[in-house]
Motif scaffolding. Sequence first.
Motif, PDB file in Angstrom:
ATOM      1  N   ARG A 124     -61.198 -59.037   1.588  1.00 52.74           N
ATOM      2  CA  ARG A 124     -60.326 -57.917   1.246  1.00 52.74           C
ATOM      3  C   ARG A 124     -59.309 -57.626   2.342  1.00 52.74           C
ATOM      4  NH1 ARG A 124     -61.779 -55.151  -3.289  1.00 52.74           N
ATOM      5  NH2 ARG A 124     -60.641 -53.286  -2.682  1.00 52.74           N
ATOM      6  N   GLU A 125     -59.716 -57.781   3.605  1.00 50.73           N
ATOM      7  CA  GLU A 125     -58.776 -57.519   4.704  1.00 50.73           C
ATOM      8  C   GLU A 125     -57.588 -58.471   4.622  1.00 50.73           C
ATOM      9  OE1 GLU A 125     -58.603 -57.605   9.602  1.00 50.73           O
ATOM     10  OE2 GLU A 125     -60.544 -57.697   8.583  1.00 50.73           O
ATOM     11  N   LYS A 126     -57.859 -59.743   4.311  1.00 48.91           N
ATOM     12  CA  LYS A 126     -56.763 -60.709   4.194  1.00 48.91           C
ATOM     13  C   LYS A 126     -55.943 -60.431   2.948  1.00 48.91           C
ATOM     14  CE  LYS A 126     -55.492 -65.546   4.419  1.00 48.91           C
ATOM     15  NZ  LYS A 126     -55.935 -66.938   4.637  1.00 48.91           N
ATOM     16  N   GLN A 127     -56.578 -59.993   1.852  1.00 48.74           N
ATOM     17  CA  GLN A 127     -55.827 -59.623   0.657  1.00 48.74           C
ATOM     18  C   GLN A 127     -54.792 -58.546   0.991  1.00 48.74           C
ATOM     19  OE1 GLN A 127     -58.146 -58.736  -2.884  1.00 48.74           O
ATOM     20  NE2 GLN A 127     -59.742 -60.209  -2.296  1.00 48.74           N
ATOM     21  N   HIS A 128     -55.217 -57.542   1.770  1.00 46.91           N
ATOM     22  CA  HIS A 128     -54.294 -56.476   2.171  1.00 46.91           C
ATOM     23  C   HIS A 128     -53.159 -57.023   3.031  1.00 46.91           C
ATOM     24  CE1 HIS A 128     -56.178 -52.944   0.459  1.00 46.91           C
ATOM     25  NE2 HIS A 128     -57.368 -53.311   0.925  1.00 46.91           N
ATOM     26  N   ARG A 129     -53.478 -57.973   3.922  1.00 43.24           N
ATOM     27  CA  ARG A 129     -52.425 -58.546   4.778  1.00 43.24           C
ATOM     28  C   ARG A 129     -51.409 -59.318   3.943  1.00 43.24           C
ATOM     29  NH1 ARG A 129     -56.647 -60.241   8.276  1.00 43.24           N
ATOM     30  NH2 ARG A 129     -56.205 -62.429   7.807  1.00 43.24           N
ATOM     31  N   ILE A 130     -51.897 -60.064   2.943  1.00 42.28           N
ATOM     32  CA  ILE A 130     -50.994 -60.819   2.062  1.00 42.28           C
ATOM     33  C   ILE A 130     -50.094 -59.870   1.283  1.00 42.28           C
ATOM     34  CG2 ILE A 130     -50.949 -62.238  -0.033  1.00 42.28           C
ATOM     35  CD1 ILE A 130     -53.403 -63.721   1.096  1.00 42.28           C
ATOM     36  N   VAL A 131     -50.682 -58.796   0.766  1.00 43.75           N
ATOM     37  CA  VAL A 131     -49.892 -57.797   0.031  1.00 43.75           C
ATOM     38  C   VAL A 131     -48.794 -57.228   0.922  1.00 43.75           C
ATOM     39  CG1 VAL A 131     -49.972 -55.483  -0.979  1.00 43.75           C
ATOM     40  CG2 VAL A 131     -51.693 -57.185  -1.609  1.00 43.75           C
ATOM     41  N   ASP A 132     -49.143 -56.871   2.154  1.00 44.15           N
ATOM     42  CA  ASP A 132     -48.177 -56.276   3.073  1.00 44.15           C
ATOM     43  C   ASP A 132     -47.057 -57.266   3.389  1.00 44.15           C
ATOM     44  OD1 ASP A 132     -47.375 -54.112   5.007  1.00 44.15           O
ATOM     45  OD2 ASP A 132     -47.726 -55.740   6.431  1.00 44.15           O
ATOM     46  N   LEU A 133     -47.413 -58.520   3.650  1.00 43.29           N
ATOM     47  CA  LEU A 133     -46.419 -59.544   3.988  1.00 43.29           C
ATOM     48  C   LEU A 133     -45.447 -59.767   2.840  1.00 43.29           C
ATOM     49  CD1 LEU A 133     -45.396 -61.784   5.904  1.00 43.29           C
ATOM     50  CD2 LEU A 133     -47.046 -63.323   4.811  1.00 43.29           C
ATOM     51  N   LEU A 134     -45.979 -59.913   1.609  1.00 47.87           N
ATOM     52  CA  LEU A 134     -45.118 -60.185   0.462  1.00 47.87           C
ATOM     53  C   LEU A 134     -44.255 -58.981   0.103  1.00 47.87           C
ATOM     54  CD1 LEU A 134     -47.599 -62.215  -1.763  1.00 47.87           C
ATOM     55  CD2 LEU A 134     -45.663 -63.089  -0.435  1.00 47.87           C
TER      56      LEU A 134
END
Length: 391
Positions: free
Chosen positions: A154-164
């Motif tokens: 989930r932490e990486k999911q949030h990072r991907i969302v923020d980046l995109l």
Amino acid sequence: MGEILTRPLRDLCTFRHGGTPSKANAGFWEGDIPWVSPKDMKQPVIDSATDYISAEAVENSATSIVPPGSILLVVRSGILAHSFPIAQVAKAVAFNQDIKAVTPISGSVVPDYLYWFLRSQSMNVVTRGVKKGATVHSVQSGFIESLMVPLHPREKQHRIVDLLARAEGIVLLRREAQQKAAELIPAMFVDMFGDPATNPMGWHMSPIEEVCSVQTGATPRKEERRYYEGGTVPWVRTGEVRGRHIVEVEERITELAVRETNCKVFPTNTILIAMYGQGQTRGRAGLLKTPAATNQACAAILPSDHVNPAYLLEALNLQYERLRSMARGGNQANLNLGMIKEFEVPCPPIDAQLRFAERCLAIESILGQQAEAATKAEATFNALLARAFGG
């Protein structure tokens, strides 16, 4: 590094289909619930719609309401031939039968992450998941539900969302800068010459045929493949008259077609006006940036020494609605050469027109820089989107 766990979309979401309340019941269409149809699916986040319905309409029809965070997908439309509209809802909405709603199961996946995943699958759906019809296309049953979702922590999911989200924000800023730069030329025209529709500065008015040569093109017979195969002469159709300059065309014809048919090759700086066309096409004007032929549905305007092409192009584009409204006909109203020839435009002194043209060149240089920056931003965003969900 371990292999990333994947799960089919059906394990992570619930799915709902929409419907249309009866148009015969006026009370169904007087509520405050947004009712989304494909025409509303032109922005990434939806919190309103063209139409609104009542709670009674929801209770008495096939439509349903989905909560904020749900993702709407157009699954039946002609647009599926080339794109797959996706939008996330910011508030509870209802929707019609051409749309499927995907609602993440609480705790299964970050909702915004799922939205970006579906965005990444857009071309996959178009190329592999669409069943083509004569006029209306549809997504194959079960195709969306079977898409395999990479489940990062989930932490990486949030990072991907923020980046995109940041990357797309840059793209939107670039497009906004393009739009603002594009507004400079019409604003400068009105400042120098006034509104051409009302001519507040009292310039001499001339029919186009008095200051230009007005011609039209032709369509070489499609069955004569020698007129098209290996063609090098750009051949413009009405749908390609968009933007200020006409630089890209889908078809080219041969020199033989020009010699043996009524096609003519018009020089650079010829202005084309689309005389036919549905939607926003009819009445549009564009400037040829390279010699080209055109079909019979375009009027070709070759300015004389008394009018500058850049000036005349803007004078016509600022009167797009007026030109469009002149069309006549039955099911599909059209313009004709006579209407174009008789259309009057203000004719200020040529030296003023030339000053306007020089200033246009400077602004077009800025537009080119903005377009290049926007293209690079979009390429970066698309690469990030592909990499985030590339497995």
